[in-house]
Design an enzyme around this catalytic site. Structure first.
Site, PDB file in Angstrom:
ATOM      1  N   ILE A 240       0.830  -1.207   0.000  1.00  0.00           N
ATOM      2  CA  ILE A 240       0.000   0.000   0.000  1.00  0.00           C
ATOM      3  C   ILE A 240       0.860   1.251   0.000  1.00  0.00           C
ATOM      4  O   ILE A 240       0.661   2.163  -0.811  1.00  0.00           O
ATOM      5  CB  ILE A 240      -0.946   0.001   1.217  1.00  0.00           C
ATOM      6  CG1 ILE A 240      -1.916  -1.178   1.138  1.00  0.00           C
ATOM      7  CG2 ILE A 240      -1.708   1.321   1.298  1.00  0.00           C
ATOM      8  CD1 ILE A 240      -2.747  -1.379   2.395  1.00  0.00           C
TER       9      ILE A 240
ATOM     10  N   ASP B 188      -9.600   5.561   9.699  1.00  0.00           N
ATOM     11  CA  ASP B 188     -10.537   4.553   9.210  1.00  0.00           C
ATOM     12  C   ASP B 188     -11.085   3.711  10.362  1.00  0.00           C
ATOM     13  O   ASP B 188     -11.785   2.735  10.129  1.00  0.00           O
ATOM     14  CB  ASP B 188      -9.814   3.637   8.196  1.00  0.00           C
ATOM     15  CG  ASP B 188     -10.760   3.077   7.147  1.00  0.00           C
ATOM     16  OD1 ASP B 188     -11.833   3.663   6.926  1.00  0.00           O
ATOM     17  OD2 ASP B 188     -10.424   2.045   6.535  1.00  0.00           O
TER      18      ASP B 188
ATOM     19  N   GLU C 169     -15.796   5.745  20.096  1.00  0.00           N
ATOM     20  CA  GLU C 169     -16.443   6.802  20.873  1.00  0.00           C
ATOM     21  C   GLU C 169     -15.472   7.930  21.207  1.00  0.00           C
ATOM     22  O   GLU C 169     -15.831   9.128  21.124  1.00  0.00           O
ATOM     23  CB  GLU C 169     -17.019   6.203  22.169  1.00  0.00           C
ATOM     24  CG  GLU C 169     -17.836   7.170  23.005  1.00  0.00           C
ATOM     25  CD  GLU C 169     -19.143   7.583  22.344  1.00  0.00           C
ATOM     26  OE1 GLU C 169     -19.694   8.624  22.732  1.00  0.00           O
ATOM     27  OE2 GLU C 169     -19.612   6.861  21.430  1.00  0.00           O
TER      28      GLU C 169
ATOM     29  N   HIS D 193     -14.323   2.568   8.294  1.00  0.00           N
ATOM     30  CA  HIS D 193     -13.540   1.395   7.872  1.00  0.00           C
ATOM     31  C   HIS D 193     -13.812   1.028   6.413  1.00  0.00           C
ATOM     32  O   HIS D 193     -14.135  -0.120   6.076  1.00  0.00           O
ATOM     33  CB  HIS D 193     -13.820   0.205   8.786  1.00  0.00           C
ATOM     34  CG  HIS D 193     -12.681  -0.775   8.823  1.00  0.00           C
ATOM     35  ND1 HIS D 193     -12.699  -1.921   9.585  1.00  0.00           N
ATOM     36  CD2 HIS D 193     -11.477  -0.788   8.175  1.00  0.00           C
ATOM     37  CE1 HIS D 193     -11.570  -2.600   9.416  1.00  0.00           C
ATOM     38  NE2 HIS D 193     -10.824  -1.918   8.572  1.00  0.00           N
ATOM     39  N   LEU D 194     -13.608   1.996   5.544  1.00  0.00           N
ATOM     40  CA  LEU D 194     -13.881   1.800   4.113  1.00  0.00           C
ATOM     41  C   LEU D 194     -12.622   1.547   3.300  1.00  0.00           C
ATOM     42  O   LEU D 194     -12.707   1.393   2.077  1.00  0.00           O
ATOM     43  CB  LEU D 194     -14.597   3.041   3.549  1.00  0.00           C
ATOM     44  CG  LEU D 194     -15.972   3.367   4.139  1.00  0.00           C
ATOM     45  CD1 LEU D 194     -16.535   4.621   3.488  1.00  0.00           C
ATOM     46  CD2 LEU D 194     -16.927   2.204   3.965  1.00  0.00           C
ATOM     47  N   GLY D 195     -11.460   1.495   3.961  1.00  0.00           N
ATOM     48  CA  GLY D 195     -10.199   1.414   3.230  1.00  0.00           C
ATOM     49  C   GLY D 195     -10.171   0.379   2.128  1.00  0.00           C
ATOM     50  O   GLY D 195      -9.779   0.660   0.995  1.00  0.00           O
TER      51      GLY D 195
ATOM     52  N   ASP E 231      10.986   3.218   5.997  1.00  0.00           N
ATOM     53  CA  ASP E 231      10.702   1.804   6.217  1.00  0.00           C
ATOM     54  C   ASP E 231      12.024   1.068   6.379  1.00  0.00           C
ATOM     55  O   ASP E 231      12.695   0.759   5.396  1.00  0.00           O
ATOM     56  CB  ASP E 231       9.914   1.212   5.052  1.00  0.00           C
ATOM     57  CG  ASP E 231       9.391  -0.191   5.348  1.00  0.00           C
ATOM     58  OD1 ASP E 231       9.961  -0.861   6.240  1.00  0.00           O
ATOM     59  OD2 ASP E 231       8.415  -0.615   4.705  1.00  0.00           O
TER      60      ASP E 231
ATOM     61  N   SER F   2      -4.363   2.032   8.832  1.00  0.00           N
ATOM     62  CA  SER F   2      -3.712   0.774   9.202  1.00  0.00           C
ATOM     63  C   SER F   2      -4.377   0.125  10.399  1.00  0.00           C
ATOM     64  O   SER F   2      -5.023  -0.905  10.275  1.00  0.00           O
ATOM     65  CB  SER F   2      -2.225   1.003   9.474  1.00  0.00           C
ATOM     66  OG  SER F   2      -1.555   1.326   8.279  1.00  0.00           O
ATOM     67  N   ARG F   3      -4.217   0.723  11.590  1.00  0.00           N
ATOM     68  CA  ARG F   3      -4.823   0.194  12.810  1.00  0.00           C
ATOM     69  C   ARG F   3      -5.023   1.344  13.797  1.00  0.00           C
ATOM     70  O   ARG F   3      -4.132   2.177  13.975  1.00  0.00           O
ATOM     71  CB  ARG F   3      -3.938  -0.885  13.456  1.00  0.00           C
ATOM     72  CG  ARG F   3      -3.913  -2.215  12.731  1.00  0.00           C
ATOM     73  CD  ARG F   3      -5.242  -2.951  12.844  1.00  0.00           C
ATOM     74  NE  ARG F   3      -5.230  -4.245  12.181  1.00  0.00           N
ATOM     75  CZ  ARG F   3      -5.557  -4.445  10.919  1.00  0.00           C
ATOM     76  NH1 ARG F   3      -5.907  -3.422  10.160  1.00  0.00           N
ATOM     77  NH2 ARG F   3      -5.543  -5.666  10.400  1.00  0.00           N
TER      78      ARG F   3
END
Length: 398
Positions: free
Chosen positions: A155, A262, A266, A279-281, A174, A237-238
């Site tokens: 990605i 994404d 709350e 969460h549409l990635g 990276d 990612s997370r």
């Protein structure tokens, strides 16, 4: 890839709706049975498998997606079950949403659209209100700005390359970049020697790394202090990569201009200047089909040849089939295992045509092609001899 004819159809179970293109890869050669209690392989998307008891026939689980948090990977390893994922299959979908978000947030598009919708009912005044109100949404162009990309896998590399096409300057970080990714990455992408260098340079920061003990909360008070004031942070990612308490404070002070995530919850929804995306990635028809096809092909290849691609718990192994039968043994990574497996094969007067051994941490995987014919009566004896070796976890004769 040579296909080995299976004596009987093996059972594949799906735990979610899997795209038809993926199921078509398996139809004909396998029995698709979503109610089986003891399948040979499982194809899954997001179904939570953490508390499932596995049957003694289960050989593989394929996740039609990149993350495997819903699969008990350690338990699978101990039972000799290979776990696959599909890295890169959804990369284009995520890349498109990342770059869309860069441009949309830079231009205050989401805020502007939400404001314009509130003008419903103003009648003939709408046009006048739009002209006077648009000033509050004046934004900036992405062209000429610096995008920092953390994680240059499937990605991240796509994001970096296509951001260049938008006229952005791109800096990447990276420390574990693979050779294959490096070949695909444009030479125009600048390389940051440290993540601190990237933080200091970027107007936008997008992160594409897994959630681990090392990366959890990597966006926090300390790292925000290294960034430009008003930086936009994109997280596809997370959610756990961000310390939410520190992010809320950084957004309130303006240190972070916008947080695009994404993974809303709350806490996140209460923050100002947050763009919460549900969460549409990877949620495109094409992405779901790509993941399903890739997962199905990996399962098929493993069941028919023993070869392993894109496993999160077994080593990657590929051996062209050259024999009459193939022994595939998963075992502890201890000395003399290859010798013991070879001795077990030769004790039955069988010649070895080719073999390969690969390790991953505490475990290893050995495949041996047998040159001579192996009759049906000999196969159980061969399997039994290999299973008698200490530290063997599972054995298959293909």
């Amino acid at each position: 890839m040579s296909t080995i004819t299976l004596e009987k159809k093996q059972i594949i179970k799906t735990l979610n709706n899997i795209a038809e293109n993926g199921l078509n890869v398996l139809k004909g050669n396998y029995t698709l049975d979503d109610h089986s209690d003891n399948p040979d392989a499982i194809v899954v998307r997001s179904f939570n498998m953490q508390n499932i008891e596995f049957g003694n026939k289960l050989k593989a689980i394929a996740r039609a997606g990149a993350g495997v948090n819903n699969i008990p990977v350690e338990k699978c390893t101990e039972q000799g079950i290979v776990v696959f994922n599909t890295p890169g299959a959804n990369a284009n979908a995520v890349k498109e949403l990342v770059l869309t978000s860069v441009m949309a947030t830079s231009r205050n598009l989401f805020d502007g659209v939400a404001w314009a919708k509130q003008l419903e009912g103003e009648g003939n005044q709408v046009s006048k209100l739009v002209e006077t109100g648009k000033k509050q949404f004046v934004g900036k162009e992405a062209k000429g700005k610096t995008l920092g990309v953390i994680g240059l896998g499937a990605i991240g590399a796509l994001v970096a390359n296509d951001a260049l096409s938008l006229g952005m300057d791109v800096i990447g970080f990276d420390p574990y970049i693979s050779v294959d990714t490096a070949w695909n990455l444009s030479r125009t992408v600048q390389r940051a020697s440290t993540i601190e260098e990237l933080f200091a340079s970027a107007d936008f920061i997008t992160v594409h790394v897994p959630l681990t003990d090392d990366t959890k909360g990597m966006f926090n008070y300390g790292t925000f202090s290294l960034m430009k004031t008003g930086v936009h942070i994109l997280n596809f990612s997370r959610g756990g990569l961000v310390n939410e308490k520190d992010m809320a404070q950084a957004l309130e002070t303006g240190k972070v201009g916008k947080y695009i995530t994404d993974f809303p919850n709350e806490n996140v929804l209460k923050m100002q200047n947050v763009v919460p995306i549900p969460h549409l990635g990877a949620s495109t028809q094409e992405s779901e089909e790509n993941c399903a096809v890739m997962a199905a092909r990996q399962v098929k290849e493993f069941l028919e040849t023993g070869n392993i691609r894109n496993s999160v718990n077994f080593p990657s192994v590929h051996l062209p089939y050259t024999g009459k039968r193939r022994v595939a043994a998963f075992h502890k990574n201890v000395p003399n295992m290859v010798g013991q497996i070879s001795s077990a094969i030769s004790s039955l007067n069988l010649n070895i045509a080719d073999m390969v051994n690969r390790s991953r941490g505490e475990y290893a995987y050995t495949m041996v092609d047998i040159e001579t014919d192996v009759d049906g009566d000999t196969i159980p004896h061969l399997e039994a001899k290999i299973n008698q070796i200490a530290d063997i976890v599972t054995t298959r004769i293909i």
